[in-house]
Design an enzyme around this catalytic site. Structure first.
Site, mmCIF file in Angstrom:
data_model
loop_
_atom_site.group_PDB
_atom_site.id
_atom_site.type_symbol
_atom_site.label_atom_id
_atom_site.label_comp_id
_atom_site.label_asym_id
_atom_site.label_seq_id
_atom_site.Cartn_x
_atom_site.Cartn_y
_atom_site.Cartn_z
ATOM 1 C CE LYS A 1 -2.344 -0.617 3.745
ATOM 2 N NZ LYS A 1 -3.303 -0.545 4.862
ATOM 3 C CE LYS A 2 -0.113 3.288 5.178
ATOM 4 N NZ LYS A 2 -0.113 3.499 6.623
#
Length: 129
Positions: A43-44
């Site tokens: 996600k990051k």
């Protein structure tokens, strides 16, 4: 009533405690899905500060948390809700409307986040010191 919620819970802070406490108050059991390190990276593009077993340990130590499991995929939320027989899904209001698709299997509630605090902000402050 079984309540389920999900999160990373990295660099645990008072905002985490408050939202989990309010989620727990909506039912009789609180089940928490803690995002795995791999999910967070996807996600990051960065790993959490604390690895998944430490984050799960912190969440599991809270007196109002009934059960903790690892969330391995965002695409499996429906299956997690069904597997844990959740009646209510709770998410922070920064996700408002994003989980309404699950209203067919449980009630979806968005709770206001604690203002002026976030893990990202804490990490940025620490980096700047």
């Amino acid at each position: 009533m079984r309540v389920i919620t999900f999160g990373t819970f990295d660099v645990f802070h008072v905002g985490h405690v408050k939202i989990l406490e309010r989620a727990a108050a909506l039912g009789t059991e609180l089940i928490v899905g803690v995002s795995t390190d791999a999910l967070n990276y996807s996600k990051k593009q960065r790993y959490p500060i604390y690895e998944q077993s430490q984050r799960a340990y912190i969440i599991n130590s809270l007196k109002f948390v009934t059960e903790v499991f690892f969330e391995e995929s965002l695409e499996l939320k429906r299956e997690y809700i069904k597997q844990h027989k959740a009646d209510i899904l709770v998410m922070g209001d920064d996700w408002l409307g994003k989980f309404d698709e699950f209203n067919d299997i449980c009630k979806v509630v968005y709770l206001e986040r604690t203002p002026s605090i976030s893990t990202t902000e804490i990490i940025e402050i620490v980096k700047a010191i």
